[in-house]
Design a protein around this motif. Structure first.
Motif, PDB file in Angstrom:
ATOM      1  N   ARG A  81       1.814  13.007  -1.016  1.00  0.00           N
ATOM      2  CA  ARG A  81       1.130  12.305  -2.108  1.00  0.00           C
ATOM      3  C   ARG A  81       0.394  11.082  -1.581  1.00  0.00           C
ATOM      4  N   ILE A  82      -0.686  10.729  -2.264  1.00  0.00           N
ATOM      5  CA  ILE A  82      -1.386   9.478  -2.002  1.00  0.00           C
ATOM      6  C   ILE A  82      -0.783   8.428  -2.935  1.00  0.00           C
ATOM      7  N   PRO A  83      -0.118   7.398  -2.407  1.00  0.00           N
ATOM      8  CA  PRO A  83       0.677   6.483  -3.243  1.00  0.00           C
ATOM      9  C   PRO A  83      -0.060   5.880  -4.426  1.00  0.00           C
ATOM     10  N   TRP A  84      -1.286   5.389  -4.221  1.00  0.00           N
ATOM     11  CA  TRP A  84      -2.001   4.693  -5.300  1.00  0.00           C
ATOM     12  C   TRP A  84      -2.675   5.650  -6.277  1.00  0.00           C
ATOM     13  N   LYS A  85      -2.766   6.926  -5.934  1.00  0.00           N
ATOM     14  CA  LYS A  85      -3.353   7.910  -6.851  1.00  0.00           C
ATOM     15  C   LYS A  85      -2.288   8.689  -7.620  1.00  0.00           C
ATOM     16  N   ASP A  86      -1.160   8.960  -6.967  1.00  0.00           N
ATOM     17  CA  ASP A  86      -0.071   9.720  -7.605  1.00  0.00           C
ATOM     18  C   ASP A  86       1.128   8.814  -7.844  1.00  0.00           C
ATOM     19  N   ARG A  87       0.846   7.621  -8.365  1.00  0.00           N
ATOM     20  CA  ARG A  87       1.882   6.594  -8.394  1.00  0.00           C
ATOM     21  C   ARG A  87       3.083   6.981  -9.263  1.00  0.00           C
ATOM     22  N   ARG A  88       2.855   7.608 -10.379  1.00  0.00           N
ATOM     23  CA  ARG A  88       3.963   7.937 -11.284  1.00  0.00           C
ATOM     24  C   ARG A  88       4.991   8.844 -10.601  1.00  0.00           C
ATOM     25  N   GLU A  89       4.507   9.870  -9.890  1.00  0.00           N
ATOM     26  CA  GLU A  89       5.412  10.753  -9.171  1.00  0.00           C
ATOM     27  C   GLU A  89       5.920  10.106  -7.887  1.00  0.00           C
ATOM     28  N   HIS A  90       5.056   9.305  -7.261  1.00  0.00           N
ATOM     29  CA  HIS A  90       5.419   8.684  -5.989  1.00  0.00           C
ATOM     30  C   HIS A  90       6.614   7.755  -6.133  1.00  0.00           C
ATOM     31  N   VAL A  91       6.641   6.950  -7.203  1.00  0.00           N
ATOM     32  CA  VAL A  91       7.713   5.960  -7.332  1.00  0.00           C
ATOM     33  C   VAL A  91       9.089   6.609  -7.555  1.00  0.00           C
ATOM     34  N   LYS A  92       9.103   7.874  -7.936  1.00  0.00           N
ATOM     35  CA  LYS A  92      10.386   8.557  -8.093  1.00  0.00           C
ATOM     36  C   LYS A  92      11.041   8.849  -6.745  1.00  0.00           C
ATOM     37  N   ASP A  93      10.235   8.809  -5.674  1.00  0.00           N
ATOM     38  CA  ASP A  93      10.732   9.115  -4.334  1.00  0.00           C
ATOM     39  C   ASP A  93      10.986   7.881  -3.483  1.00  0.00           C
ATOM     40  N   ILE A  94      10.635   6.693  -3.994  1.00  0.00           N
ATOM     41  CA  ILE A  94      10.774   5.489  -3.171  1.00  0.00           C
ATOM     42  C   ILE A  94      11.603   4.424  -3.891  1.00  0.00           C
ATOM     43  N   GLY A  95      12.238   3.591  -3.088  1.00  0.00           N
ATOM     44  CA  GLY A  95      12.881   2.385  -3.579  1.00  0.00           C
ATOM     45  C   GLY A  95      12.303   1.213  -2.812  1.00  0.00           C
ATOM     46  N   VAL A  96      12.074   0.090  -3.484  1.00  0.00           N
ATOM     47  CA  VAL A  96      11.447  -1.069  -2.845  1.00  0.00           C
ATOM     48  C   VAL A  96      12.264  -2.317  -3.161  1.00  0.00           C
ATOM     49  N   VAL A  97      12.557  -3.096  -2.122  1.00  0.00           N
ATOM     50  CA  VAL A  97      13.239  -4.379  -2.300  1.00  0.00           C
ATOM     51  C   VAL A  97      12.399  -5.459  -1.643  1.00  0.00           C
ATOM     52  N   PHE A  98      11.908  -6.409  -2.449  1.00  0.00           N
ATOM     53  CA  PHE A  98      11.207  -7.576  -1.935  1.00  0.00           C
ATOM     54  C   PHE A  98      12.178  -8.749  -1.980  1.00  0.00           C
ATOM     55  N   GLY A  99      12.463  -9.332  -0.808  1.00  0.00           N
ATOM     56  CA  GLY A  99      13.473 -10.381  -0.730  1.00  0.00           C
ATOM     57  C   GLY A  99      13.179 -11.594  -1.585  1.00  0.00           C
ATOM     58  N   ILE A 148       0.844  -1.201   0.000  1.00  0.00           N
ATOM     59  CA  ILE A 148       0.000   0.000   0.000  1.00  0.00           C
ATOM     60  C   ILE A 148       0.878   1.249   0.000  1.00  0.00           C
ATOM     61  N   LEU A 149       1.915   1.266   0.827  1.00  0.00           N
ATOM     62  CA  LEU A 149       2.814   2.413   0.876  1.00  0.00           C
ATOM     63  C   LEU A 149       3.537   2.616  -0.456  1.00  0.00           C
ATOM     64  N   SER A 150       3.720   1.533  -1.208  1.00  0.00           N
ATOM     65  CA  SER A 150       4.394   1.610  -2.506  1.00  0.00           C
ATOM     66  C   SER A 150       3.438   1.997  -3.626  1.00  0.00           C
ATOM     67  N   GLY A 151       2.136   1.952  -3.360  1.00  0.00           N
ATOM     68  CA  GLY A 151       1.155   2.268  -4.389  1.00  0.00           C
ATOM     69  C   GLY A 151       0.698   1.070  -5.181  1.00  0.00           C
ATOM     70  N   ILE A 152       1.129  -0.133  -4.792  1.00  0.00           N
ATOM     71  CA  ILE A 152       0.739  -1.349  -5.516  1.00  0.00           C
ATOM     72  C   ILE A 152      -0.696  -1.740  -5.178  1.00  0.00           C
ATOM     73  N   LEU A 153      -1.070  -1.607  -3.894  1.00  0.00           N
ATOM     74  CA  LEU A 153      -2.419  -1.924  -3.445  1.00  0.00           C
ATOM     75  C   LEU A 153      -3.145  -0.654  -3.001  1.00  0.00           C
ATOM     76  N   THR A 154      -4.469  -0.721  -3.050  1.00  0.00           N
ATOM     77  CA  THR A 154      -5.312   0.366  -2.554  1.00  0.00           C
ATOM     78  C   THR A 154      -6.035  -0.115  -1.306  1.00  0.00           C
ATOM     79  N   PRO A 155      -5.972   0.626  -0.202  1.00  0.00           N
ATOM     80  CA  PRO A 155      -6.683   0.192   1.011  1.00  0.00           C
ATOM     81  C   PRO A 155      -8.195   0.319   0.842  1.00  0.00           C
ATOM     82  N   ASP A 156      -8.939  -0.443   1.644  1.00  0.00           N
ATOM     83  CA  ASP A 156     -10.399  -0.345   1.621  1.00  0.00           C
ATOM     84  C   ASP A 156     -10.863   0.954   2.274  1.00  0.00           C
ATOM     85  N   HIS A 157     -10.219   1.309   3.371  1.00  0.00           N
ATOM     86  CA  HIS A 157     -10.557   2.528   4.105  1.00  0.00           C
ATOM     87  C   HIS A 157      -9.274   3.118   4.675  1.00  0.00           C
ATOM     88  N   GLY A 158      -9.358   4.377   5.093  1.00  0.00           N
ATOM     89  CA  GLY A 158      -8.222   5.027   5.718  1.00  0.00           C
ATOM     90  C   GLY A 158      -7.431   5.868   4.735  1.00  0.00           C
TER      91      GLY A 158
END
Length: 266
Positions: free
Chosen positions: A84-102, A67-77
């Motif tokens: 930025r809202i991660p799942w709504k502004d995803r294109r700009e959001h991903v420029k500010d984050i790095g994600v590593v899934f083991g 959710i924080l990465s913008g991949i999922l959208t929460p039901d509420h909250g």
């Protein structure tokens, strides 16, 4: 920098018993269960913090990261990261984050690692001079010089994880989400990854959110710990706060966390 308030997420899971007749019945009538992955989760993380996010399997850690990465959208909250809202502004959001899934890779399996890096440079539209400067720094800090010309499929797990971390940092993100980054690594590789994360935080003030089952990762890196269980945030505090809740006194961080799991019945 990261503000999460009353976040909820549920999933529907289809279940059936074994056997051909049950498979046929499932075509007509599917039995589903609702899984509450996250229930009323709230927390905030400031600039430059290194926070450990711990809990048993199925607690909701990876769902939170997605959710924080913008991949999922929460039901509420709500969730705001750098305004930025991660799942709504995803294109700009991903420029500010790095994600590593083991347990997942962003490297192309059959090409040299440097080719994957070049492709990521194009995806993130990184200026050539900035890319070369960042790449040189990452090669030096992660000791990649001998392996970046090797296809990802020919690397050991430890070598590949170092390359995965580098791939997530080519665009110099302000925030790094690490989901089990040391899973399956040997002792030497774990130490190298931990040392790099500490340097990254010290030099660039990168905010780090780390999920892991390895309590030595937490002890080495985290200034603060969030404990989640059954989708609920159970504890938010320092390592000292965790140790103070353990009665009788526990010798290791693993024992402390196991004691907390028993206390909260998770």
């Amino acid at each position: 920098m990261i503000q999460v308030e009353h976040m909820n997420k549920t999933f529907k899971v289809t279940r059936r018993s074994a056997g051909f007749s049950n498979a046929v019945k499932a075509l007509i009538h599917k039995e589903t269960d609702t899984i509450h992955a996250l229930s009323d989760i709230s927390f905030s993380i400031g600039d430059g913090e290194m926070v450990g996010y711990i809990g048993p399997n199925g607690a909701g850690k990876s769902s939170t990261i997605k959710i924080l990465s913008g991949i999922l959208t929460p039901d509420h909250g709500s969730c705001l990261i750098n305004g930025r809202i991660p799942w709504k502004d995803r294109r700009e959001h991903v420029k500010d984050i790095g994600v590593v899934f083991g347990q997942r890779t962003q490297l192309w399996w059959d090409v040299p690692v440097i080719d994957s890096f070049e492709l990521l440079r194009d995806i993130y539209e990184i200026p050539r001079n900035q890319y070369l400067t960042t790449l040189e720094e990452l090669i030096d800090l992660l000791a990649l010089e001998e392996i970046i010309k090797t296809p990802a499929r020919q690397l050991s797990l430890g070598q590949r994880m170092r390359c995965e971390i580098a791939a997530s940092l080519l665009h110099t993100p302000k925030i790094l989400f690490l989901d089990e980054p040391t899973i399956g690594l040997d002792a030497v590789s774990k130490l190298a990854v931990r040392d790099f994360i500490r340097k990254l935080n010290r030099i660039h003030k990168t905010t780090v959110l780390l999920t892991t089952h390895d309590m030595q990762d937490i002890d080495a890196l985290a200034d603060r710990v969030l404990l989640i269980g059954k989708g609920r945030l159970l504890l938010d505090g320092t390592l000292s706060d965790l140790k103070s809740r353990c009665e009788p006194p526990c010798a290791t961080l693993d024992e402390i966390v196991a004691s907390l799991y028993r206390e909260f019945q998770i």
